[in-house]
Design an enzyme around this catalytic site. Structure first.
Site, PDB file in Angstrom:
ATOM      1  N   LYS A 110       0.807  -1.204   0.000  1.00 24.80           N
ATOM      2  CA  LYS A 110       0.000   0.000   0.000  1.00 24.80           C
ATOM      3  C   LYS A 110       0.845   1.260   0.000  1.00 24.80           C
ATOM      4  CE  LYS A 110      -3.045  -2.350   3.272  1.00 24.80           C
ATOM      5  NZ  LYS A 110      -3.513  -2.336   4.676  1.00 24.80           N
TER       6      LYS A 110
ATOM      7  N   ASP B  44      14.381  -0.818   0.790  1.00 25.52           N
ATOM      8  CA  ASP B  44      15.076  -0.993   2.061  1.00 25.52           C
ATOM      9  C   ASP B  44      16.126  -2.095   1.868  1.00 25.52           C
ATOM     10  OD1 ASP B  44      15.483  -1.383   4.855  1.00 25.52           O
ATOM     11  OD2 ASP B  44      13.453  -0.773   5.276  1.00 25.52           O
TER      12      ASP B  44
ATOM     13  N   VAL C 162      11.145   5.028   9.201  1.00 21.57           N
ATOM     14  CA  VAL C 162      10.418   6.276   8.918  1.00 21.57           C
ATOM     15  C   VAL C 162       8.961   5.983   8.560  1.00 21.57           C
ATOM     16  CG1 VAL C 162      12.415   7.642   8.198  1.00 21.57           C
ATOM     17  CG2 VAL C 162      11.202   6.280   6.484  1.00 21.57           C
TER      18      VAL C 162
ATOM     19  N   ASP D 112       7.504   3.232  -2.503  1.00 18.47           N
ATOM     20  CA  ASP D 112       7.742   4.305  -1.532  1.00 18.47           C
ATOM     21  C   ASP D 112       9.161   4.209  -0.984  1.00 18.47           C
ATOM     22  OD1 ASP D 112       6.968   1.899  -0.412  1.00 18.47           O
ATOM     23  OD2 ASP D 112       6.086   2.798   1.362  1.00 18.47           O
TER      24      ASP D 112
END
Ligand code: PRP
Length: 182
Positions: free
Chosen positions: A45, A105, A155, A102
């Site tokens: 999402k 990582d 974050v 987004d």
């Protein structure tokens, strides 16, 4: 329950900074994909807010599709296990694909999805991520477009969550340590 901002420790990227960067990425992508009718594949999402702002900065013809993966984890660390739980609606054969994330990582999610997409014979596949944490990388992955490189800290905001919360804050921030103890 109080207001979200009471849980915020530090704002890493302000609304203004993000807006400026998304505009720049939109311009760059428009220049590089003009006439190619790319398909933006957004990974649910977390990437939806970035995607929706990025789309409005594009000056070119394009389409959008969605995929979802599960990493079996609600905590702050990736589990390293990725499973496809929602697939694309349209065929991507012969298309120029831009995977929209987004955050990259460990790189495991983006790497897995890039491989899934490659198997379907697209014309090209590139990754566009708002955030990247180079220090957390377990899999080397080339991101054609990266908004910001950030330190290896957890974050939230602008689509990114902690236990499904904080996606709706309009900036990127760290959380106070007590939030993780609740
Ligand atoms: C986040 C993010 C990426 C992935 C990056 O998704 O949106 O998809 O983790 O991590 P990696 O590079 O270590 O694989 P998450 O699993 O938190 O799901 P969400 O987007 O639904 O919040």
């Amino acid at each position: 329950m109080g207001e979200i901002k009471e849980d915020i420790k530090e704002i890493l990227l302000s609304k203004r900074k993000i807006k400026k960067k998304v505009k720049k990425l939109g311009k760059q992508i428009s220049d590089e994909y003009r006439g190619k009718n790319p398909v933006f594949v957004s990974i649910l999402k977390g990437s939806v807010i970035f995607l929706s702002d990025l789309l409005r900065e594009l000056k070119i013809e394009c389409s959008v599709d969605f995929m979802a993966v599960s990493s079996y984890n609600e905590k702050t660390e990736s589990s390293g296990v990725v499973k496809l739980i929602m697939d694309l609606r349209e065929s991507i054969e012969g298309r120029h694909v831009l995977l929209v994330e987004d955050i990259v990582d460990t790189g495991l999610t983006a790497g897995y999805l890039r491989d899934v997409i490659r198997m379907r014979n697209p014309e090209s596949v590139e990754i566009c991520t708002l955030l990247s944490k180079p220090a957390a990388r377990e899999l080397h992955i080339e991101c054609r477009y990266t908004g910001f490189e950030i330190p290896d800290e957890y974050v939230v905001g602008y689509g990114l969550d902690y236990s499904e919360k904080y996606r709706n804050i309009p900036y990127i921030a760290t959380l106070k340590s007590e939030v993780y103890r609740r």
